[in-house]
Scaffold this active site. Structure first.
Site: not given
Ligand code: PMT
Length: 412
Positions: A219-221
Site C-alpha cells: 500500500g502507501n501512505h
C-alpha cells in the site's frame, strides 16, 4: 443571526442526553432559526414538551393526532417545511428503526417524508454504541446520505466512561451554521443556486491495497484527507458526488455517495461505473502502480519461505489515463501529480498523457505537503497557466481547487 430564515425540525428521542436538546434549541433560535420539535414517546420521559414548546414558541409534535380535538399533525407538510431534520439525541432504537424504515411514531414518519437533509447525533451507552447492530445501522443511514454527528467520548450517564456521548449543542450549532453558509446540499436537499448544482462529480481518493496473501498487502501512505475534503466541498457547492475511496479511517463525507474499494482493479471498476454520467472527475487517489502478480490464497508461512522473499509484480491499470482517453468534450478532468520535487514539467507531461484538463502538483519536498497531514501546498496547472498556492489546510486547498474548476466549467 447566521440561521435567519432556516426551518429546522429538531427530533428528540429517549436518551438521557435529551436535556441537551434544550440548549441546542436555544442556540439554533439565537442564530435566527425557526425550530419545530418532534418527540418520540420515549423522549417525553426525559424532557417535558412544556419546556420545549416554551423555548420554541410552538406546540411540540409527538402524536399523530391532537388528543383534544382529533386534528391530524401532518408529517408530510413538516417534510416540506424543513430545511433540515436534526435528530439530537438519536437513540439506538430510533437509529435502528430509521435504518429499517419502521414508521411507528411521529418522528419516524417525519423522517420518511423528509425532503430536506437528515442529521443524527447519536447518544447512548458505550457498549450499545459499539455494538455491531448499531454500527451497521449507522452505516446504512450514512450510505443513504444521512449525516452522522459522531458521538464523543467521556463520562456517560451509566457511570461508565467511553464513546457514546451526544456531541455538545454548541458544536452541533456551529456545524449547522457551517453547512448552511457553504451552500447546503444533500442528495435530497440541494439548493438550485449552488454553483455546482446539477453536476455529477467522480472523485477517487485514498490509497489502494494490493494483496500479497490473505493477510499482507502492498500500500502507501495516503490517508484520503485530500480527496475527502474535495468531496465535501463539491457536495456543499451543490454537486452530486460519488467518492470512490481506497481503505481509509475517515468517515463518509456529508451528502456524498461513498463507494469503498480496496485494490486498483476495484477502484477502476467502481470509477468506470459512474464515469460516463459524470460531468467532472477528480483523480486524487494514490493508486498502486503495480500489484503482486500471483497473490497467495492463504497466509504464506515464514518458515517455508527461507531468508529471502522475491515477489513478482504486474502493472495496474492507470485509472486516470484509462478514463481520460474516454473523455467526452463536455467533461472536465482533474489529475494530481505527486512528485518528490516541484517538477512542473513532469506534472504537465502527466496531464498530457492522461488527457487531463487541470493538474494539481504537490511535492513531498515541501514541508507539510502531500500524504497524511492536515495541510497541502499545491500548484494548479492548466495547458496555458500555472498558479502556485501557499501552504493551507486540505479543506482550504480543496476550496481553491473547486473554485478553479467552477471558473473553468463556466467557460466550457
Ligand atoms: O490522501 P492524503 O494523505 O490526503 O494525501 C493526498 C495525496 C498526496 C495522495 C494527493 O494530494 C495526491 O497527490 N494524489 C495523487 C497521488 C499519485 O498517485 O500521484 P501520481 O503522480 O503517481 O499519479 C498521477 C495521477 O494519476 C493521479 O491523479 C493519480 O490518481 C492517477 N493514477 C496514477 C496511477 C494509477 N495506476 N492510476 C491513476 O489513476
Amino acid at each position: 443571526m447566521k440561521l435567519q430564515g432556516k426551518h429546522i425540525v429538531v427530533g428528540i428521542t429517549g436518551s438521557i442526553a435529551a436535556y441537551k436538546a434544550a440548549t441546542l434549541i436555544r442556540c439554533l433560535i439565537k442564530e435566527g432559526a425557526e425550530v419545530q420539535v418532534v418527540m418520540t414517546p420515549a423522549g417525553k420521559e426525559f424532557i417535558t414538551p412544556l419546556t420545549l414548546s416554551t423555548l420554541t414558541n410552538k406546540p411540540v409534535v409527538s402524536e399523530f393526532f391532537d388528543r383534544r380535538d382529533g386534528s391530524w399533525y401532518s408529517h408530510v407538510s413538516l417534510g416540506i417545511w424543513a430545511d433540515l431534520l436534526l435528530i439530537a439525541p438519536a437513540s439506538a432504537a430510533t437509529l435502528g428503526k430509521m435504518a429499517h424504515g419502521i414508521a411507528d411514531n411521529m418522528l419516524l414518519t417525519t423522517y420518511l417524508s423528509m425532503k430536506a437533509p437528515t442529521w443524527v447525533a447519536p447518544a447512548m451507552d458505550l457498549d450499545m454504541y459499539a455494538h455491531e447492530a448499531t454500527q451497521n445501522n449507522l452505516s446504512v443511514l450514512r450510505e443513504r446520505g444521512v449525516h452522522i454527528i459522531d458521538a464523543g467520548s467521556g463520562f456517560l450517564a451509566s457511570g461508565l466512561e467511553g464513546k457514546g456521548r451526544m456531541a455538545e449543542p454548541e458544536e452541533i450549532t456551529a456545524e449547522v451554521i457551517r453547512y448552511f453558509k457553504e451552500g447546503a446540499t444533500n442528495v435530497k436537499g440541494r439548493h438550485d443556486d449552488a454553483p455546482l448544482h446539477g453536476k455529477q462529480i467522480l472523485i477517487t481518493a485514498g490509497p489502494t491495497y494490493e494483496s500479497i496473501d490473505a493477510v499482507r498487502f502492498v500500500g502507501n501512505h495516503s490517508s484520503g484527507r485530500m480527496g475527502y475534503a474535495l468531496a465535501e466541498v463539491c457536495a456543499r457547492k451543490g454537486a452530486a458526488v460519488t467518492l470512490v475511496s481506497g481503505p481509509t479511517s475517515l468517515p463518509d463525507p456529508v451528502g456524498v455517495k461513498t463507494v469503498r474499494v480496496v485494490s486498483a482493479l476495484d477502484m477502476l471498476a467502481a470509477s468506470e461505473a459512474v464515469f460516463a454520467q459524470s460531468d467532472i472527475a477528480i483523480f486524487s487517489a494514490a493508486v498502486a502502480d503495480y500489484r503482486p502478480a500471483t497473490p497467495v490464497e492463504g497466509k504464506m508461512k515464514r518458515e517455508a519461505l527461507g531468508e529471502e522473499l522475491v515477489l513478482r509484480f504486474t502493472k495496474n491499470p492507470d485509472i486516470a489515463a484509462t478514463l481520460g482517453h474516454k473523455k467526452r468534450s463536455q467533461q472536465l478532468l482533474v489529475g494530481f501529480a505527486l512528485e518528490t520535487t516541484c517538477n512542473e514539467e513532469e506534472a504537465l507531461r502527466k496531464m498530457k498523457v492522461k488527457n487531463m484538463d487541470l493538474m494539481i502538483l504537490n511535492s513531498l519536498s515541501d514541508q507539510g505537503a502531500g500524504f497524511g497531514g492536515a495541510t497541502n501546498k499545491i500548484a494548479l496547472l492548466s495547458a496555458t497557466s500555472t498558479k502556485h498556492f501557499p501552504l493551507k489546510t486540505k479543506e482550504e486547498v480543496a476550496t481553491d481547487i473547486v473554485e478553479a474548476i467552477i471558473e473553468k466549467i463556466e467557460r466550457i
